[in-house]
Write a protein that holds these residues in place. Structure first.
Motif, PDB file in Angstrom:
ATOM      1  N   GLU A   1       0.794  -1.232   0.000  1.00 42.01           N
ATOM      2  CA  GLU A   1       0.000   0.000   0.000  1.00 42.01           C
ATOM      3  C   GLU A   1       0.824   1.278   0.000  1.00 42.01           C
ATOM      4  O   GLU A   1       0.259   2.374  -0.095  1.00 42.01           O
ATOM      5  CB  GLU A   1      -0.896   0.015   1.241  1.00 42.01           C
ATOM      6  N   PHE A   2       2.157   1.179   0.099  1.00 40.91           N
ATOM      7  CA  PHE A   2       2.963   2.385   0.275  1.00 40.91           C
ATOM      8  C   PHE A   2       3.379   2.993  -1.054  1.00 40.91           C
ATOM      9  O   PHE A   2       4.555   3.085  -1.397  1.00 40.91           O
ATOM     10  CB  PHE A   2       4.170   2.078   1.148  1.00 40.91           C
ATOM     11  N   VAL A   3       2.393   3.415  -1.810  1.00 39.98           N
ATOM     12  CA  VAL A   3       2.587   4.077  -3.098  1.00 39.98           C
ATOM     13  C   VAL A   3       1.355   4.928  -3.346  1.00 39.98           C
ATOM     14  O   VAL A   3       0.255   4.588  -2.912  1.00 39.98           O
ATOM     15  CB  VAL A   3       2.784   3.032  -4.232  1.00 39.98           C
ATOM     16  N   GLY A   4       1.530   6.070  -4.002  1.00 45.44           N
ATOM     17  CA  GLY A   4       0.374   6.924  -4.247  1.00 45.44           C
ATOM     18  C   GLY A   4       0.698   8.073  -5.174  1.00 45.44           C
ATOM     19  O   GLY A   4       1.823   8.570  -5.219  1.00 45.44           O
ATOM     20  N   GLY A   5      -0.297   8.497  -5.928  1.00 43.78           N
ATOM     21  CA  GLY A   5      -0.136   9.606  -6.857  1.00 43.78           C
ATOM     22  C   GLY A   5      -0.785  10.871  -6.345  1.00 43.78           C
ATOM     23  O   GLY A   5      -1.868  10.835  -5.753  1.00 43.78           O
TER      24      GLY A   5
END
Length: 516
Positions: free
Chosen positions: A292-296
């Motif tokens: 879950e440690f990704v995001g835009g």
């Protein structure tokens, strides 16, 4: 009818409660004082930070993998639980001899104060919350002890004998202490929340805007990650146990080291520079396959190269050693930070000033590199130096120095072990391949069969993740679903499994579902 045994048990519980109350009162007072300056000098947070620094890398990765963003509350809770157990022991010791109880509580405070003074960026002023904790905690234990035993400590084996008026006095004193501890703790949090509020900052209109943002698949595919992650949902992984409060008026960014001239910029100085706006996906090196440690997000700020050019980079530097307000350091390869990618000192996120949790008032954002070598939050200094001359927090712990983000795909829906109805099932998720031409295609495999192309969502840019979905005619039974990405430069996501340490996880996510 009360018995001597019941009296002794009641007495022990009372004195254990004295230890707990006095410790909580001291801790709350220390937290209140810390909230006026450096919150990380608060006793519990100081001990917790020391525990983090001393924890071996494999243990940290295990905690992140199993607890996710709850790892910090769990650590704080564990530290506090240990402190309270010892506080109860201190109360029991004080029942026999007040000096013993005071000595144990004093030892606890000394440990916390030493932890605050040994944290990065610490000054002698960081001892003040510890001193206040000691004065309030030890003073409170002394007060409660004297209220309970006006004629001295109870003898071994004797039942507690307290007159009604004396007992009422003890209860009143304990109640006042509990109320005071609650008020001090609440005041500390209130003061902390009122200081340097990001919502009071008015961001400028970008000189070089990112352009219109496309509609994602958010409303079309149930369970898929939003194309732009809201600030409150954006992942956070760092070594901080608290959310730092940095004073905007006194904040500066200094560029020094191997430069022609040292430059110090205020926040207003940044606002006067050319402001750019970019859509960039960040990725944490601790992200496991499917994690879950990704995001835009959409970032607003100034070009990192513009900041460096003001100082004039020398000829020997090969890294940017960035330092946050508390002394935490991160090293970034200079050649990658200045190779033309949209590296920036960001001051805004998704149309708002940076939230405190994400670096207010300024942070580094460098697309294509994992955060541990590129995304310093609460940044205050950029030092141009070499890897031979200086090392940063993560490199000291044997993490990689050059860490490009690996191509990866995540399945958002369905979830592992879901039970699904037969018929059409939509499989969907996100994929990323920053600085590799973006994501060109995602492919889905069912039960080890052929890889089949998924339908792709909008392509924001080469540094942004991309949504995808696949319509699957699901038949009854247990099935394995996998997904992989192909980048714009033609590279297919590797199936070779690797753990996050030392330079990022790799492999292909696969999950099992049951169709009924």
């Amino acid at each position: 009818m009360s018995t001597p045994h019941n009296g002794r048990l009641s007495g022990r519980l009372t004195w254990a409660g004295f230890g707990l109350l006095s410790t909580l009162a001291g801790t709350a007072a220390g937290h209140l004082v810390a909230s006026l300056d450096r919150i990380d000098s608060s006793p519990v947070l100081a001990v917790g930070s020391t525990v983090i620094d001393a924890t071996p890398t494999p243990v940290k990765e295990w905690a992140i993998r199993n607890f996710g963003t709850a790892d910090k509350p769990i650590l704080i809770g564990s530290v506090m639980a240990g402190v309270l157990v010892l506080a109860a022991v201190a109360g029991l010791l004080a029942r026999r001899r007040l000096a013993l109880g005071l000595a144990l509580e004093g030892l606890l405070v000394a440990v916390a104060t030493a932890a605050a003074l040994t944290n990065s960026g610490a000054t002698i002023g960081d001892a003040v919350p510890g001193v206040v904790t000691a004065v309030v905690g030890l003073g409170t234990l002394t007060l409660l002890a004297r209220k309970a035993s006006p004629h001295g400590p109870a003898k071994e084996g004797a039942a507690e004998s307290t007159s009604g008026s004396s007992r009422r006095g003890v209860l009143i004193a304990a109640g006042v202490v509990a109320l005071a501890a609650t008020v001090m703790a609440g005041a500390g949090q209130l003061i902390r929340n009122l200081r340097a509020r990001p919502e009071d900052v008015t961001l400028p209109t970008p000189d070089d805007p990112a352009g219109a943002f496309p509609d994602g698949l958010d409303g079309q595919v149930d369970g898929i990650s939003p194309l732009r992650v809201p600030n409150e949902d954006f992942y956070r992984v760092d070594t901080r146990l608290d959310t730092p409060v940095v004073d905007l008026e006194s904040w500066t960014l200094t560029i020094d080291g191997d430069v022609d001239r040292e430059v110090t910029l205020t926040f207003d100085d940044l606002l006067e520079m050319e402001i750019i706006e970019r859509d960039i996906t960040l990725t944490c090196v601790s992200n496991s396959v499917g994690g879950e440690f990704v995001g835009g997000a959409r970032w607003l700020g100034v070009r990192l190269t513009d900041v460096l050019d003001m100082a004039g980079v020398g000829s020997t530097a090969d890294q940017i050693l960035s330092t946050d307000f508390d002394g935490m350091t991160i090293s970034t390869p200079l050649d990658l930070a200045t190779d033309g990618r949209d590296a920036m000192i960001a001051i805004g996120m998704n149309g708002e000033a940076l939230p405190r949790a994400h670096g207010f008032p300024a942070r580094m954002v460098i697309p294509g590199l994992y955060g541990f070598v590129s995304a310093t939050k609460w940044v205050t200094r950029l030092t141009l130096t070499t890897y031979d001359e200086a090392s940063a927090y993560w490199t000291d712990r044997d993490w990689a120095t050059d860490a490009p983000i690996k191509i990866s795909t995540r399945i958002d829906t369905p979830n592992a072990l879901d039970r699904l109805p037969a018929g059409e099932v939509v499989i969907g998720g996100v994929a990323w391949a920053q600085q590799r031409g973006g994501v060109d295609q995602v492919q889905v495999q069912v039960d080890g069969g052929p890889w089949r192309d998924a339908e792709m969502g909008p392509d924001v840019n080469n540094d942004y993740w991309r949504q995808w979905f696949f319509r699957w005619d699901a038949e009854p039974g247990s099935h394995a679903i996998a997904a992989r990405a192909i980048s714009g430069d033609g590279t297919t996501q590797t199936a070779v499994r690797a753990q996050p340490f030392p330079d990022g996880a790799s492999g292909i996510q696969s999950l099992m579902v049951t169709v009924e």
